[in-house]
Motif scaffolding. Structure first.
Motif, PDB file in Angstrom:
ATOM      1  N   GLU A 103       7.509   0.732   0.630  1.00 30.11           N
ATOM      2  CA  GLU A 103       6.582  -0.280   1.137  1.00 30.11           C
ATOM      3  C   GLU A 103       7.067  -0.861   2.459  1.00 30.11           C
ATOM      4  OE1 GLU A 103       4.511  -2.092  -2.850  1.00 30.11           O
ATOM      5  OE2 GLU A 103       6.609  -2.612  -2.482  1.00 30.11           O
ATOM      6  N   PHE A 104       8.374  -1.061   2.574  1.00 31.77           N
ATOM      7  CA  PHE A 104       8.918  -1.511   3.857  1.00 31.77           C
ATOM      8  C   PHE A 104       8.499  -0.552   4.979  1.00 31.77           C
ATOM      9  CE2 PHE A 104      12.779  -3.439   1.528  1.00 31.77           C
ATOM     10  CZ  PHE A 104      12.183  -4.674   1.482  1.00 31.77           C
ATOM     11  N   VAL A 105       8.706   0.713   4.710  1.00 34.52           N
ATOM     12  CA  VAL A 105       8.474   1.732   5.736  1.00 34.52           C
ATOM     13  C   VAL A 105       7.006   1.804   6.121  1.00 34.52           C
ATOM     14  CG1 VAL A 105       8.646   4.208   6.219  1.00 34.52           C
ATOM     15  CG2 VAL A 105      10.503   3.032   4.997  1.00 34.52           C
ATOM     16  N   SER A 106       6.122   1.509   5.173  1.00 31.96           N
ATOM     17  CA  SER A 106       4.686   1.664   5.427  1.00 31.96           C
ATOM     18  C   SER A 106       4.108   0.607   6.355  1.00 31.96           C
ATOM     19  CB  SER A 106       3.923   1.635   4.099  1.00 31.96           C
ATOM     20  OG  SER A 106       3.909   0.321   3.545  1.00 31.96           O
ATOM     21  N   VAL A 107       4.773  -0.516   6.510  1.00 33.36           N
ATOM     22  CA  VAL A 107       4.165  -1.661   7.191  1.00 33.36           C
ATOM     23  C   VAL A 107       3.903  -1.382   8.666  1.00 33.36           C
ATOM     24  CG1 VAL A 107       4.620  -4.039   7.923  1.00 33.36           C
ATOM     25  CG2 VAL A 107       4.954  -3.384   5.546  1.00 33.36           C
ATOM     26  N   PRO A 135       9.488  -6.405   7.369  1.00 33.17           N
ATOM     27  CA  PRO A 135       8.657  -6.757   6.218  1.00 33.17           C
ATOM     28  C   PRO A 135       9.471  -7.625   5.252  1.00 33.17           C
ATOM     29  CG  PRO A 135       8.891  -4.368   6.503  1.00 33.17           C
ATOM     30  CD  PRO A 135       9.959  -5.027   7.295  1.00 33.17           C
ATOM     31  N   LEU A 136       8.929  -8.772   4.879  1.00 35.04           N
ATOM     32  CA  LEU A 136       9.686  -9.773   4.136  1.00 35.04           C
ATOM     33  C   LEU A 136       8.887 -10.257   2.932  1.00 35.04           C
ATOM     34  CD1 LEU A 136      10.732 -11.647   7.375  1.00 35.04           C
ATOM     35  CD2 LEU A 136      12.212 -10.138   6.028  1.00 35.04           C
ATOM     36  N   LEU A 180      -0.197  -4.713   0.389  1.00 36.92           N
ATOM     37  CA  LEU A 180       0.475  -3.426   0.316  1.00 36.92           C
ATOM     38  C   LEU A 180      -0.340  -2.383  -0.430  1.00 36.92           C
ATOM     39  CD1 LEU A 180       4.074  -4.748  -0.371  1.00 36.92           C
ATOM     40  CD2 LEU A 180       3.320  -3.548   1.696  1.00 36.92           C
ATOM     41  N   VAL A 181      -1.099  -2.804  -1.416  1.00 34.25           N
ATOM     42  CA  VAL A 181      -1.919  -1.850  -2.171  1.00 34.25           C
ATOM     43  C   VAL A 181      -3.164  -1.473  -1.381  1.00 34.25           C
ATOM     44  CG1 VAL A 181      -3.201  -1.468  -4.303  1.00 34.25           C
ATOM     45  CG2 VAL A 181      -1.035  -2.716  -4.368  1.00 34.25           C
TER      46      VAL A 181
END
Length: 644
Positions: A103-107, A135-136, A180-181
């Motif tokens: 998820e971090f990488v996707s932002v 991303p936090l 994120l979803v």
């Protein structure tokens, strides 16, 4: 051979994830958020160790997240039976799954497709290719449109050159909230353009540092006969100490069965701590800016900091006769992820243990050297690096130390009068005030499971017929009888300590055997009591919480911390006000650092330290180190008992 509390082996991890897949629980979009040992009940483990009970079943806990739908499950796998034993749906009302690396990488990609984000960057002369998103975790603020969504919040930094640390160039006044979803921004907040700090940070390169200091000579630490400790599987023995160790993706290093062989009682192995770990940590920031007010990171519960453990390097991270241990965890695909050299074990000289030269007793000049056993690991969570060190000393003392280093999380600097919530650490570069607060979970077992906790304060004694010259002072000892009484604050003015005493065993003087928890008396949470973070991290509002052991009470902020609105964890654990006197007690100690950054913390922060200790108090009948031999090496010149 594994013990009932040994961490999952690589083979067990593979079997666990295979059983989950065979049960149809791991489709293409499902990720393994966490895989770890589900420890048996303490009484089951102790009965097995004593030979009075069967070997407990091996069970694993698996947290699953469907990245396509946001559906989450908490799964129990019975490895002994070879089957999935339980499945619980996680509805998110009390928090959701920790954040995935995926998820971090996707932002970055999500925001690159967001017109409002691209336009905000363009106002600053930047494009998505020029910035790196941080991303936090989102926290819980009851913001409109976030109900039921898996949210992450984003700040960004300019990447001005490939070899330049991005933290030197915060793009301030801008943040984004990302679903994120749904893979889209729910909001882009732009409160104005701030000057971009331009001074580079290249401390990792020779040209980014002053000329090397040439006067330092090598320090070599050698043990020609090898170390004094023995390692058999996950069991360590050293001097009079013995314990087991493990590693968890959430808690990191975990110690079990800490015990001391008493030399004055024929080497009787006496238990002290059943289990010790860092059960939670949080980094609350004190900058109320519209783009930063939400910055509060739970590095254990939201990020699972154990999975970011470093592979340590001899001579750099660890010095001396080192024993390294590799760690096996599960990655997000459910495959085994091996971290080489994740745990470091070694001995250190620690100065004088005891010494006396007596003017009345001929030939009485004795000194002994103290040493300690060190077991540690380092983890990197974003910009900060944390080392966690457990020390065992020859005299029975236990100490835990957190070491904080890495790079500050930065902002644009506005000036102290305009914005008194940050320090200037480089020209135009700010560093918001913040805290690092840890919760150590100490499942005590001082000479057995029946313990009590007493709060001990120094007491001034007024002038009286019994104290005519006013020089007297004493102490007050108050037993904590229930969990409602066990929520305590430190008080340096009276030197407050907490004694964990046996209610079944006494020393030769007829007093209960015990250990003392000594706190460093640093500030607890500084945020307002009505704040979101005070509700979510209630454990940080007090220095000590005392609970009665329950196997399901594992984490200071609750099971699911990410986007949890608060109320779980320790407040819920103590709500039943269970009795504590003579019971199986657990200490939860809050310790930490309040950080007002200084220029010396930039561009990389020298290590800061915070610690606590457990010290024997009446546990032994006398000094337990009288059996430590005098130093006989060549370094001890001129006298067989001379200290270096």
């Amino acid at each position: 051979m594994t013990t009932p509390v040994s961490s999952l082996t690589a083979t067990e991890i593979e079997r666990t994830t295979a059983l989950v897949r065979e049960a149809g629980l791991a489709g293409e979009s499902v990720r393994f958020v966490y895989v770890g040992l589900l420890e048996p009940h303490k009484q089951e483990v102790l009965a097995f160790r004593a030979g009075t009970g069967p070997r407990p079943d091996r069970r694993a806990r698996v947290l699953l997240l469907d990245t396509a739908t946001g559906a989450a499950r908490d799964v129990t796998v019975d490895l002994t039976a070879g089957a999935v034993a339980a499945i619980a749906e996680v509805d998110g009302a009390h928090g959701g799954m920790p954040i995935l690396v995926e998820e971090f990488v996707s932002v970055d990609g999500i925001l690159a497709e967001e017109p409002a984000w691209v336009d905000a960057l363009a106002k600053r002369g930047l494009t998505p290719e020029h910035v790196r998103c941080a991303p936090l975790s989102a926290g819980a603020f009851d913001l409109p449109g976030e109900e039921g969504r898996r949210i992450i919040r984003v700040l960004c930094f300019a990447a001005l050159a490939p070899d330049d640390h991005i933290w030197a160039h915060p793009v301030d006044g801008l943040s984004a909230y990302v679903d994120l979803v749904g893979r889209k921004a729910t909001e882009v907040i732009d409160v104005g353009v701030f000057p971009l700090p331009e001074e580079p940070s290249r401390f990792h390169l020779p040209q980014g540092r002053p000329a090397p200091l040439e006067t330092l000579r090598p320090i070599e630490i050698t043990q020609p006969d090898g170390p004094s400790f023995q390692v058999e599987g996950d069991r360590i023995t050293w001097a009079n100490w013995s314990f087991n160790f493990g590693f968890d993706a959430r808690e990191g290093l975990v110690l079990h069965h800490l015990a001391y062989a008493d030399p004055d009682h024929d080497g009787e192995v006496r238990p002290i701590v059943y289990r010790a770990s860092i059960a939670e940590m949080v980094v609350p920031y004190g900058d109320p800016a519209p783009v930063r007010f939400w910055q509060n990171y739970f590095d254990t519960g939201e990020y699972l900091f154990g999975r970011f453990a470093n592979s340590l390097t001899l001579g750099c991270d660890c010095l001396g006769e080192i024993h390294y241990v590799d760690v096996d965890l599960a990655d997000e695909a459910g495959d085994v992820q091996r971290i080489p050299n994740a745990i470091c074990l070694h001995e250190e000289d620690y100065g004088t243990l005891w010494k006396h030269t007596d003017i009345y007793t001929p030939n009485s000049a004795e000194v002994r050297r103290q040493r300690r056993l060190v077991i540690s690991f380092f983890t990197t969570v974003g910009n900060y690096d944390y080392g966690f060190y457990w020390y065992l000393y020859l005299d029975g003392r236990i100490e835990c130390e957190a070491k904080l280093t890495g790079i500050l999380f930065t902002s644009a600097y506005r000036g102290l009068e305009e914005w008194p919530y940050a320090s200037e650490v480089a020209p135009g570069l700010g560093a918001p005030f913040h805290q690092h607060l840890f919760s150590a979970r100490l499942d005590m077992m001082v000479d057995g499971v029946r313990n009590a906790v007493e709060e001990v304060d120094a007491v001034r004694v007024p002038v009286s017929p019994e104290n005519p010259y006013g020089n007297a002072f004493s102490y007050a000892r108050t037993r904590i009888t229930s969990e409602a009484e066990g929520v305590r604050s430190a008080d340096a003015s009276v030197g407050r300590t907490w004694h964990v005493v046996s209610t079944e065993r006494t020393n030769r003087l007829g007093r209960p055997t015990g250990y003392v928890l000594r706190a460093e008396q640093n500030p607890t949470l500084l945020a307002d009591p009505s704040s979101s973070i005070a509700a979510r991290a209630a454990f940080t509002t007090r220095d000590l919480w005392v609970t009665r052991y329950a196997p399901e009470e594992r984490y200071a902020a609750g099971e699911f911390v990410n986007q949890n609105p608060g109320g779980d964890g320790l407040p819920a654990y103590v709500a039943g006000d269970r009795p504590l006197d003579g019971e199986d007690v657990v200490l939860w100690h809050t310790f930490g650092v309040t950080h007002f950054p200084r220029p010396e913390d930039w561009p990389v922060m020298p290590v800061d330290h915070v610690r606590f200790s457990l010290t024997p108090y009446g546990f032994f009948d006398r000094n337990p180190t009288l059996n430590v031999p005098a130093t006989t090496t060549d370094h001890c010149e001129g006298h067989p008992h001379h200290a270096d």
